[in-house]
Design an enzyme around this catalytic site. Sequence first.
Site, PDB file in Angstrom:
ATOM      1  CB  SER A   1      38.742  41.758  36.915  1.00 31.61           C
ATOM      2  OG  SER A   1      38.425  40.755  37.860  1.00 31.61           O
TER       3      SER A   1
ATOM      4  CG  HIS B   1      36.649  39.813  33.610  1.00 33.20           C
ATOM      5  ND1 HIS B   1      36.528  39.100  32.443  1.00 33.20           N
ATOM      6  CD2 HIS B   1      37.375  39.023  34.447  1.00 33.20           C
ATOM      7  CE1 HIS B   1      37.147  37.944  32.555  1.00 33.20           C
ATOM      8  NE2 HIS B   1      37.661  37.863  33.768  1.00 33.20           N
TER       9      HIS B   1
ATOM     10  CG  ASP C   1      37.774  37.056  37.375  1.00 33.72           C
ATOM     11  OD1 ASP C   1      37.852  36.442  36.293  1.00 33.72           O
ATOM     12  OD2 ASP C   1      38.381  38.124  37.599  1.00 33.72           O
TER      13      ASP C   1
ATOM     14  CG  MET D   1      37.853  32.325  40.912  1.00 35.06           C
ATOM     15  SD  MET D   1      39.394  32.892  41.642  1.00 35.06           S
ATOM     16  CE  MET D   1      39.837  34.202  40.487  1.00 35.06           C
TER      17      MET D   1
ATOM     18  CG  HIS E   1      36.917  34.146  33.473  1.00 35.93           C
ATOM     19  ND1 HIS E   1      38.183  34.616  33.796  1.00 35.93           N
ATOM     20  CD2 HIS E   1      37.105  32.874  33.011  1.00 35.93           C
ATOM     21  CE1 HIS E   1      39.071  33.665  33.553  1.00 35.93           C
ATOM     22  NE2 HIS E   1      38.445  32.605  33.081  1.00 35.93           N
TER      23      HIS E   1
ATOM     24  CG  MET F   1      38.547  30.924  36.169  1.00 31.67           C
ATOM     25  SD  MET F   1      39.470  32.271  36.907  1.00 31.67           S
ATOM     26  CE  MET F   1      38.148  33.445  37.066  1.00 31.67           C
TER      27      MET F   1
ATOM     28  CG  MET G   1      43.013  32.207  31.499  1.00 24.68           C
ATOM     29  SD  MET G   1      42.170  33.388  32.570  1.00 24.68           S
ATOM     30  CE  MET G   1      43.383  33.869  33.751  1.00 24.68           C
TER      31      MET G   1
ATOM     32  CG  ASP H   1      41.396  37.438  32.799  1.00 27.57           C
ATOM     33  OD1 ASP H   1      41.819  38.335  33.542  1.00 27.57           O
ATOM     34  OD2 ASP H   1      40.536  36.600  33.152  1.00 27.57           O
TER      35      ASP H   1
HETATM   36  C1  DX5 Z   1      42.530  35.600  37.378  1.00 28.79           C
HETATM   37  C2  DX5 Z   1      41.283  36.272  36.870  1.00 28.79           C
HETATM   38  C3  DX5 Z   1      41.503  37.627  36.349  1.00 28.79           C
HETATM   39  C4  DX5 Z   1      41.998  38.638  37.360  1.00 28.79           C
HETATM   40  C5  DX5 Z   1      42.941  39.551  36.644  1.00 28.79           C
HETATM   41  O1  DX5 Z   1      42.290  34.263  37.637  1.00 28.79           O
HETATM   42  O2  DX5 Z   1      40.684  35.506  35.825  1.00 28.79           O
HETATM   43  O3  DX5 Z   1      40.341  38.145  35.690  1.00 28.79           O
HETATM   44  O4  DX5 Z   1      40.965  39.399  37.946  1.00 28.79           O
HETATM   45  O5  DX5 Z   1      43.547  40.352  37.588  1.00 28.79           O
HETATM   46  P1  DX5 Z   1      44.816  41.271  37.270  1.00 28.79           P
HETATM   47  O6  DX5 Z   1      44.390  42.243  36.195  1.00 28.79           O
HETATM   48  O7  DX5 Z   1      45.059  41.934  38.598  1.00 28.79           O
HETATM   49  O8  DX5 Z   1      45.918  40.387  36.809  1.00 28.79           O
HETATM   50 ZN    ZN Z   2      39.039  36.525  34.636  1.00 30.52          ZN
END
Ligand code: DX5
Ligand code: ZN
Length: 216
Positions: free
Chosen positions: A9, A34, A36, A38, A67, A69, A138, A176
Amino acid sequence: MKKPFVAPSVLAADFSRLDAAAAEIDASGAEWTHLDVMDGHFVPNLTFGPKMVKDLRPHSRSVFDVHLMVSNPGDLFGPFAQAGADYITFHAEAAVHIHRLLQAVRDLGKKPGISIVPSTPVSAIEEVLPVLDLVLVMTVNPGFGGQALIGECLEKVKKLVRIREELGLSFLISVDGGVNPSTAAKVREAGVDVMVAGEAFFKAQDKKALVALLKG
Ligand code: DX5
Ligand code: ZN
């Protein structure tokens, strides 16, 4: 048994050097990247939008696993599809018409995925399993990297493996949050196909060794 894919990620990468992060991912043996997204609303953090993904696309050979969010995820499918996403995953908790939204991703020629937060049961998405390509379980509450894996969530992975077998489906299951060398064995044992790793990947000195270790 087939070894899981690893999806570093970029949330844990240096955002001023994402081309270098993409090169590190390609050199490491990890198959996916990946991404993310947000929005500061569905989760209490902000990251990046489709332009960043579009700019990164030519620097990477990886599968792009977006992904989302975000609230109102459907508004962003077009922009992320155009930016070069391969998988577009949104949250069951952020949508009412999940079935329609999965179809909207497929209509754009992309692979649709659904994600569930730790408090959401598998039963919330059971009806749509035949029409999706990825379930992202998750194992932390979304919003931040570097949190500890919530072990109970792996029971949902086991349940999804059973349902997939019973119904003869072929969607992938991704985990994840909090995946690292200490948790990898139990994540693999649950039956996962894709392991997302943020901090564990970008903090590792030897990224090739880390990926091999996660794959088992
Ligand atoms: C969290 C994200 C993850 C995050 C995971 O909200 O969706 O993808 O990057 O990070 P680690 O592997 O550090 O827990
Ligand atoms: Zn993620």
